[in-house]
Design an enzyme around this catalytic site. Structure first.
Site, PDB file in Angstrom:
ATOM      1  N   HIS A  38      41.878 -58.740 -10.392  1.00  0.00           N
ATOM      2  CA  HIS A  38      43.023 -59.045  -9.545  1.00  0.00           C
ATOM      3  C   HIS A  38      42.948 -60.483  -9.052  1.00  0.00           C
ATOM      4  CE1 HIS A  38      45.162 -55.164  -8.201  1.00  0.00           C
ATOM      5  NE2 HIS A  38      44.507 -54.893  -9.326  1.00  0.00           N
ATOM      6  N   GLU A 107      50.852 -56.651 -13.351  1.00  0.00           N
ATOM      7  CA  GLU A 107      51.529 -56.315 -12.104  1.00  0.00           C
ATOM      8  C   GLU A 107      51.951 -57.599 -11.402  1.00  0.00           C
ATOM      9  OE1 GLU A 107      49.321 -52.292 -10.621  1.00  0.00           O
ATOM     10  OE2 GLU A 107      48.091 -54.096 -10.770  1.00  0.00           O
ATOM     11  N   ASN A 110      49.601 -59.836  -9.086  1.00  0.00           N
ATOM     12  CA  ASN A 110      48.600 -60.780  -9.581  1.00  0.00           C
ATOM     13  C   ASN A 110      49.175 -61.993 -10.294  1.00  0.00           C
ATOM     14  OD1 ASN A 110      46.329 -59.121  -8.806  1.00  0.00           O
ATOM     15  ND2 ASN A 110      46.970 -57.746 -10.443  1.00  0.00           N
ATOM     16  N   VAL A 180      53.021 -46.995 -24.526  1.00  0.00           N
ATOM     17  CA  VAL A 180      51.813 -47.820 -24.621  1.00  0.00           C
ATOM     18  C   VAL A 180      50.633 -46.978 -25.095  1.00  0.00           C
ATOM     19  CG1 VAL A 180      50.291 -49.422 -23.411  1.00  0.00           C
ATOM     20  CG2 VAL A 180      52.702 -49.336 -22.809  1.00  0.00           C
ATOM     21  N   LYS A 258      55.796 -49.966  -6.159  1.00  0.00           N
ATOM     22  CA  LYS A 258      54.955 -51.146  -6.386  1.00  0.00           C
ATOM     23  C   LYS A 258      55.635 -52.207  -7.236  1.00  0.00           C
ATOM     24  CE  LYS A 258      51.457 -48.651  -7.880  1.00  0.00           C
ATOM     25  NZ  LYS A 258      50.125 -48.258  -8.399  1.00  0.00           N
TER      26      LYS A 258
END
Length: 334
Positions: A38, A107, A110, A180, A258
């Protein structure tokens, strides 16, 4: 053979502490240690975010046997995949046969803060396309001498990775959905997901998709490592086991909640609005070793062969000692 690893929680602990715990995990018989990567943690207060590639080098020098990897890294925005290939080539040369590159589509938390991705955060279609292209480029750099690559997102011209292991670095693909997961089965050396999301997701969607990808590439389950991060809050003190999960409340936010959140202050605010019951449901919370083994057994029965245990408490030395004494022997018997 079932493998059991420990998750080095880089969002919760500093780099030196994580290295020391990794040494202890190896001494206690764990097979692997995986670190998150992260730029910013899930929580602003008391959060950490050490640089995974530097940390892996340090952990490799302090250990001898344990496999080390990322769970996971995004090689597509703030990193150029050619530089990731160079970094992991070096790690593999230093630690032959011990390094794994676990990757995901990324995400906003980051990538947006460093200007690596625009706002709004790119949709899944682009992120997945970048991931596939990055894997193709990295594997060419690990296996070919001079690489000229013209992709939609990345380019190289007569590029060479001069320091790399004899065998390419294994690439493990993290997936939260069947698309995925199918790609992981078709192209990955390993598949990564996380526990606590309902049996149907794994039994009816993710693992069948992995199998479909394997079939399309004329491979079998023996050709891929099926790894799952087990969210386990085990402590001999039941109160401590329940209390420990609170730090990791952000994991209980939905993907929709998120998506696009790039500020750890905002992520923390959203997470702190969740009830204790909402937070705990993502975790196996127990002080009973037998219950811990039985709860974990369901994932082994589904077909996972690599368990990486993520413990939420702030005393990881206590967890490692208790888990290795109380729970690990039972897992070895599965």
């Amino acid at each position: 053979m079932l493998k059991v690893g420990w998750k080095a929680s880089a969002e919760q602990f500093g780099p030196r502490e994580l290295v020391d715990h990794t040494v202890r995990a190896e001494q206690l018989g764990f097979d692997s240690v995986f670190i998150s990567d992260h730029f910013q943690p899930w929580r602003h207060r008391a959060g950490h975010a050490p640089f995974a590639m530097s940390w892996l080098a340090a952990a490799g020098e302090r250990t001898e046997r344990v496999t080390l990897g990322t769970s996971v890294m995004t090689p597509t925005f703030r990193y150029n995949p050619a530089v990731v290939a160079q970094a992991f080539g070096t790690l593999g040369a230093l630690n032959p046969g011990r390094i794994i590159l676990g990757i995901g589509t990324g995400e906003a938390l980051n990538e947006v803060a460093v200007g690596a991705a625009g706002s709004p955060w790119p949709e899944f279609k682009e992120r997945f396309a970048r991931l596939r292209e990055a894997v193709t480029l990295m594997r060419r750099l690990w296996t070919e001498e001079r690489v000229t690559f013209e992709g939609d997102y990345y380019r190289t011209h007569d590029a060479t990775i001069y320091d790399r292991p004899a065998e390419p670095i294994p690439v493990y693909v993290a997936a939260g959905g069947p698309l995925v997961a199918r790609y992981a089965g078709r192209s990955g050396d390993g598949f990564i997901c996380t526990s606590g999301k309902g049996r149907e997701l794994y039994a009816d969607q993710l693992l069948p998709a992995v199998d479909e990808g394997l079939s399309r590439s004329s491979r079998t389950r023996d050709d891929i490592d099926r790894m799952i991060e087990i969210k386990l809050s085990y402590d001999r003190d039941p109160g401590a086991a329940l209390h420990n999960v609170r730090f990791w409340a952000p994991l209980s936010l939905t993907a929709e909640q998120k998506h696009g959140v790039h500020d750890p202050v905002e992520m923390e605010r959203l997470a702190d609005e969740l009830s204790d019951e909402q937070v705990a449901k993502r975790w196996i919370v127990t002080s009973d070793p037998g219950e811990a083994v039985e709860q974990i057994r369901q994932y082994v029965d589904l077909g996972f062969n690599h368990l990486v245990v993520h413990a939420p408490g702030d005393d990881q030395a206590r967890f490692l000692d208790q888990f290795s004494a109380d729970v690990l022997p039972g897992l070895r018997g599965l």
